[in-house]
Every structure is written in structure tokens, then in C-alpha cells.
Write a protein that holds these residues in place. Structure first.
Motif, PDB file in Angstrom:
ATOM      1  N   SER A  73       0.873  -1.153  -0.171  1.00  6.69           N
ATOM      2  CA  SER A  73       0.084   0.149  -0.094  1.00  6.69           C
ATOM      3  C   SER A  73       0.832   1.156   0.019  1.00  6.69           C
ATOM      4  O   SER A  73       2.001   1.118   0.250  1.00  6.69           O
ATOM      5  CB  SER A  73      -0.841   0.272   1.225  1.00  6.69           C
ATOM      6  OG  SER A  73      -1.890  -0.892   1.431  1.00  6.69           O
ATOM      7  N   ILE A  89      -3.565   3.822   0.711  1.00  8.90           N
ATOM      8  CA  ILE A  89      -4.015   3.251  -0.809  1.00  8.90           C
ATOM      9  C   ILE A  89      -3.511   2.052  -1.159  1.00  8.90           C
ATOM     10  O   ILE A  89      -2.316   1.800  -1.460  1.00  8.90           O
ATOM     11  CB  ILE A  89      -3.665   4.516  -1.582  1.00  8.90           C
ATOM     12  CG1 ILE A  89      -4.280   5.762  -1.081  1.00  8.90           C
ATOM     13  CG2 ILE A  89      -4.128   4.514  -3.111  1.00  8.90           C
ATOM     14  CD1 ILE A  89      -3.708   7.160  -1.625  1.00  8.90           C
ATOM     15  N   SER A  92      -2.643  -1.667  -5.854  1.00 10.33           N
ATOM     16  CA  SER A  92      -3.581  -1.835  -6.976  1.00 10.33           C
ATOM     17  C   SER A  92      -4.406  -0.481  -7.577  1.00 10.33           C
ATOM     18  O   SER A  92      -4.843  -0.559  -8.711  1.00 10.33           O
ATOM     19  CB  SER A  92      -4.465  -3.142  -6.778  1.00 10.33           C
ATOM     20  OG  SER A  92      -5.449  -2.633  -6.007  1.00 10.33           O
ATOM     21  N   ARG A  93      -4.439   0.509  -6.660  1.00  9.73           N
ATOM     22  CA  ARG A  93      -5.199   1.732  -6.911  1.00  9.73           C
ATOM     23  C   ARG A  93      -4.300   2.837  -7.432  1.00  9.73           C
ATOM     24  O   ARG A  93      -4.679   3.982  -7.499  1.00  9.73           O
ATOM     25  CB  ARG A  93      -6.080   1.950  -5.950  1.00  9.73           C
ATOM     26  CG  ARG A  93      -7.099   0.970  -5.784  1.00  9.73           C
ATOM     27  CD  ARG A  93      -8.538   1.334  -4.851  1.00  9.73           C
ATOM     28  NE  ARG A  93      -9.065   2.356  -5.353  1.00  9.73           N
ATOM     29  CZ  ARG A  93      -9.931   2.892  -4.621  1.00  9.73           C
ATOM     30  NH1 ARG A  93     -10.191   2.592  -3.574  1.00  9.73           N
ATOM     31  NH2 ARG A  93     -10.767   3.976  -5.247  1.00  9.73           N
ATOM     32  N   MET A  94      -3.073   2.577  -7.647  1.00  5.60           N
ATOM     33  CA  MET A  94      -1.937   3.459  -7.657  1.00  5.60           C
ATOM     34  C   MET A  94      -1.582   3.299  -9.218  1.00  5.60           C
ATOM     35  O   MET A  94      -1.253   2.074  -9.282  1.00  5.60           O
ATOM     36  CB  MET A  94      -1.017   3.493  -6.664  1.00  5.60           C
ATOM     37  CG  MET A  94      -1.472   4.153  -5.315  1.00  5.60           C
ATOM     38  SD  MET A  94      -1.459   5.970  -5.437  1.00  5.60           S
ATOM     39  CE  MET A  94       0.021   6.575  -5.600  1.00  5.60           C
ATOM     40  N   ASP A 118      -3.901   9.739 -13.690  1.00  8.07           N
ATOM     41  CA  ASP A 118      -3.085   9.452 -14.414  1.00  8.07           C
ATOM     42  C   ASP A 118      -2.808  10.904 -15.378  1.00  8.07           C
ATOM     43  O   ASP A 118      -3.407  11.816 -15.633  1.00  8.07           O
ATOM     44  CB  ASP A 118      -3.447   8.285 -15.108  1.00  8.07           C
ATOM     45  CG  ASP A 118      -4.472   8.361 -16.191  1.00  8.07           C
ATOM     46  OD1 ASP A 118      -4.993   9.423 -16.573  1.00  8.07           O
ATOM     47  OD2 ASP A 118      -5.073   7.329 -16.634  1.00  8.07           O
ATOM     48  N   ILE A 124      -8.713   8.316 -10.585  1.00  9.85           N
ATOM     49  CA  ILE A 124      -8.812   7.057 -10.240  1.00  9.85           C
ATOM     50  C   ILE A 124      -9.219   6.676  -8.901  1.00  9.85           C
ATOM     51  O   ILE A 124      -9.899   5.810  -8.399  1.00  9.85           O
ATOM     52  CB  ILE A 124      -7.218   6.282 -10.203  1.00  9.85           C
ATOM     53  CG1 ILE A 124      -6.639   6.310 -11.933  1.00  9.85           C
ATOM     54  CG2 ILE A 124      -7.039   5.043  -9.690  1.00  9.85           C
ATOM     55  CD1 ILE A 124      -5.011   6.414 -11.822  1.00  9.85           C
ATOM     56  N   ASN A 125      -8.903   7.803  -8.057  1.00 11.88           N
ATOM     57  CA  ASN A 125      -9.225   7.630  -6.690  1.00 11.88           C
ATOM     58  C   ASN A 125      -9.580   8.950  -5.965  1.00 11.88           C
ATOM     59  O   ASN A 125      -8.912   9.856  -6.260  1.00 11.88           O
ATOM     60  CB  ASN A 125      -7.945   6.945  -5.701  1.00 11.88           C
ATOM     61  CG  ASN A 125      -8.288   6.641  -4.474  1.00 11.88           C
ATOM     62  OD1 ASN A 125      -9.493   6.241  -4.073  1.00 11.88           O
ATOM     63  ND2 ASN A 125      -7.300   6.351  -3.542  1.00 11.88           N
TER      64      ASN A 125
END
Length: 130
Positions: A73, A89, A92-94, A118, A124-125
């Protein structure tokens, strides 16, 4: 430390300044930076913390802001000497192996918010930590 292509964020201890003493941020703080973190540079060792940036804020005994990778994370932490705000975070979400922007905003009377975008500006988040 993680290899950040083109830019390394280095903060010198600035006693009496908002970046090293969050309680001095009268209206809070917002920080935005671009990074390209290479997957090959991310440690699989769960005991290893790899810092992207830090002005302190490792634990409640120190003050400041830190953003690092640990245990699959990314962690954003703000410590003001009495309280710690922390957001994890998942890896996988970065984004990795591409340019992305990371932003956070914090104020002691509100919450910690993060945003990751991006290169083509796709959100994305967006998280709010209460």
C-alpha cells in the motif's frame, strides 16, 4: 527510497514552518506533485518503508507529512504532534510505470483528502478520511 523518475522531493527540516509543523498551517495545506514510480523499484519486503517524500510525521512523536510505500500500500500520513491522520491506498489503485499526479489536502479542523490522476487526467481515486 523509491526511485521517482525525473524528480525527487527533498524537504529540509524547516522548524517553525507549515511543512514541518502542521499546526502552523493556519488554513491547511495542499500539495500536488507528478511522479513516475517504477514497479521494479517497489520492495516486496513488508517490513520495508520506501519514502516518496517526508518532512517528518513518521509517528506521533514527530510532526510533518509523509508519503511512502509499505505492505503493498501507499500511505499518506500527517502528524501534528497530538493527532495522526493516515490514509492507506492499495498498490492496485495507484498507477505505476507511467506519469501520474498525486494531490492531498489537509487541515486540522477537517480531514485528509487524496486524489490520484493519470497523465490523461482520469480520476482513479478520491477519498475523504474522517
Amino acid at each position: 527510497q523509491l526511485k521517482v523518475v525525473a524528480i525527487n522531493l527533498v524537504f529540509v527540516f524547516l522548524k517553525g514552518k507549515c511543512i514541518s509543523e502542521p499546526n502552523l498551517c493556519r488554513t491547511g495545506v495542499t500539495m500536488i506533485f507528478w511522479a513516475n514510480i517504477e514497479t521494479s523499484e517497489i520492495s516486496a519486503d513488508p517490513a520495508t518503508s520506501q519514502y516518496v517524500f517526508s518532512s517528518g510525521g513518521y509517528d506521533r512523536r514527530s510532526q510533518g507529512f509523509s508519503f511512502f510505500h509499505k505492505n503493498n500500500s501507499y500511505v499518506l500520513q500527517v502528524v501534528n504532534g497530538r493527532k495522526k491522520w493516515r490514509e492507506e491506498i492499495p498498490l492496485s489503485r495507484m498507477p505505476s510505470d507511467c506519469w501520474f499526479s498525486f494531490a492531498f489536502t489537509w487541515s486540522k479542523g477537517a480531514s485528509l483528502m487524496t486524489s490520484v490522476k493519470d497523465l490523461v487526467d482520469k480520476v482513479i481515486n478520491w477519498l475523504e478520511i474522517l
